[in-house]
Design a protein around this motif. Structure first.
Motif, PDB file in Angstrom:
ATOM      1  N   LEU A 194     -74.522  74.748  45.055  1.00 43.38           N
ATOM      2  CA  LEU A 194     -74.225  74.469  43.659  1.00 43.38           C
ATOM      3  C   LEU A 194     -74.102  75.754  42.847  1.00 43.38           C
ATOM      4  N   ASN A 208     -69.213  79.009  42.053  1.00 43.56           N
ATOM      5  CA  ASN A 208     -68.865  77.644  41.673  1.00 43.56           C
ATOM      6  C   ASN A 208     -68.379  77.642  40.224  1.00 43.56           C
ATOM      7  N   ARG A 210     -67.692  75.255  38.251  1.00 40.65           N
ATOM      8  CA  ARG A 210     -68.247  74.153  37.460  1.00 40.65           C
ATOM      9  C   ARG A 210     -67.244  73.657  36.429  1.00 40.65           C
ATOM     10  N   ARG A 213     -68.524  70.997  33.918  1.00 42.32           N
ATOM     11  CA  ARG A 213     -69.460  71.506  32.906  1.00 42.32           C
ATOM     12  C   ARG A 213     -68.723  72.264  31.815  1.00 42.32           C
ATOM     13  N   ALA A 292     -73.735  67.502  39.267  1.00 42.96           N
ATOM     14  CA  ALA A 292     -73.364  68.814  39.800  1.00 42.96           C
ATOM     15  C   ALA A 292     -72.761  68.695  41.194  1.00 42.96           C
ATOM     16  N   ASP A 295     -69.252  67.416  40.892  1.00 38.63           N
ATOM     17  CA  ASP A 295     -68.370  68.456  40.368  1.00 38.63           C
ATOM     18  C   ASP A 295     -67.999  69.464  41.448  1.00 38.63           C
TER      19      ASP A 295
END
Length: 400
Positions: A194, A208, A210, A213, A292, A295
């Motif tokens: 992650l 990552n 993300r 997010r 997470a 994602d």
């Protein structure tokens, strides 16, 4: 590992912009496809309750009878090819159900189901880069973002519209240009995570990004605006819903673009890949990490890596999910009793200091190559009922 086929089936997806008449015709087709699917599913379900089985031929005969009724006469207004194809798709769904590969087929919802229609060669005409579907007089205005393979002719055309209102056409072609890459001795272990999307046994870490997010604030604002709209089929609610869908589409597009670039680079540089056989579906039940994990899209990364490896003559080895890759010292083989998630670096009793993720990637590589040499089952199927592969038993390690 070698690829014996000289030609692969490959889908090329493009965006297109229909005219008002084309959009109306396709929308009618989507509705008819959904209606025929639901009618056939209802008929097969009723037959199933009577302990009878109805196959594709029986539902095809039913479709002919439905078209002759006054209530369903509108089915004659659209091309018959997508209607026949949806019956074939239903047959495939039942085949998977009887083979215990999928759950019982579900009815298609007008609001939630995917809007798509599939045309075979009898339902479209493709000439000199112009694609014309049945029941349409004008070709589709397609944005050819990349060329089709030289001399390729589509065997199947799938038209779809996503929740954001964008129109896409997917052309399934035989691509003879996909050939095995020159063999190399490079092998790499890949640990997904992650904080870092991928950690390679070479020590390389891929951040990552993300994507979800980064768009979370904008997405939350759009969702709040949608929640305030009166429920129903009003124009304001539809506009707010499309705004939410556009944000989701942007997230998906960015994520898929990154994964395509990563998997393509890895396949070009390495011959063998060793990954962990994770059960992502079970992992997302952890509500703290579910967002997470979703994602990061580990499952999509694995799927891309596997089909590209098959195309280009590479090998993917899946190590058993119970293999303690993080707790095992890659230098001396000592197994640590505990390794909480917050511990990112640790020192073994042999004096070696490990980065948790790099150490796990190195252990995955060693375990995958060792079991591959032994000839044990190192490719556990994701549909298998939780059986452990030989990796855990075969990998040498020493208790502290």
């Amino acid at each position: 590992m070698s690829v014996t086929t000289t030609c692969v089936k490959r889908a090329f997806k493009y965006r297109f912009y229909p005219t008002g008449a084309q959009a109306a015709e396709l929308s009618r087709t989507f509705g008819c496809v959904r209606k025929v699917y639901n009618l056939a599913l209802a008929a097969r379900t009723e037959a199933w309750a009577r302990q009878e089985r109805i196959n594709y031929n029986a539902t095809s005969a039913m479709l002919t009878a439905w078209k002759k009724t006054e209530e369903l006469a509108y089915l004659n207004d659209v091309s018959s090819v997508p209607l026949q194809q949806t019956l074939r798709h239903l047959q495939t769904a039942f085949t998977h159900f009887f083979g215990k590969r999928a759950k019982y087929p579900r009815f298609k919802s007008r609001k939630k189901s995917r809007k798509s229609a599939e045309y075979t060669t009898s339902g479209f005409r493709f000439r000199h880069g112009w694609l014309t579907l049945a029941k349409m007089g004008e070709p589709l205005d397609i944005v050819w973002s990349r060329p089709l393979p030289e001399g390729a002719t589509p065997s199947t055309v799938t038209v779809s519209q996503d929740a954001a209102g964008r129109w896409f056409v997917s052309l399934l072609c035989d691509d003879a240009s996909v050939k095995p890459l020159p063999a190399t001795d490079a092998a790499v272990g890949i640990d997904v995570g992650l904080d870092h999307l991928l950690t390679l046994s070479t020590g390389e870490k891929i951040t990552n990004p993300r994507h979800e997010r980064r768009e979370r604030a904008r997405l939350a604002k759009a969702q709040r605006a949608l929640a305030k709209k009166a429920k129903g089929d009003g124009a304001n609610r539809a506009k707010a819903r499309r705004e939410v869908a556009r944000i989701h589409a942007r997230i998906v597009d960015r994520r898929r673009d990154l994964l395509h670039k990563l998997t393509t680079r890895l396949v070009r540089e390495n011959q063998t890949f060793v990954i962990e056989d994770l059960t992502v579906r079970s992992m997302v039940r952890n509500h703290t990490l579910a967002r997470a994990i979703s994602d990061a899209s580990w499952s999509e990364f694995r799927s891309m890596l596997e089909y590209k490896a098959a195309w280009y003559g590479r090998e993917v080895i899946a190590v058993d999910r119970f293999f303690p890759s993080s707790r095992l010292c890659s230098a001396c083989g000592t197994l640590q009793k505990k390794m909480p998630l917050h511990v990112r670096t640790w020192t073994c009793e042999c004096g070696t200091t490990h980065d948790r993720d790099v150490n796990a990637a190195k252990n995955l590589l060693a375990a995958g190559l060792a079991v591959s040499v032994c000839g044990a089952g190192v490719r556990p199927q994701r549909s298998s009922p939780g059986g452990r592969s030989a990796t855990k038993q075969k990998t040498p390690r020493r208790e502290p």
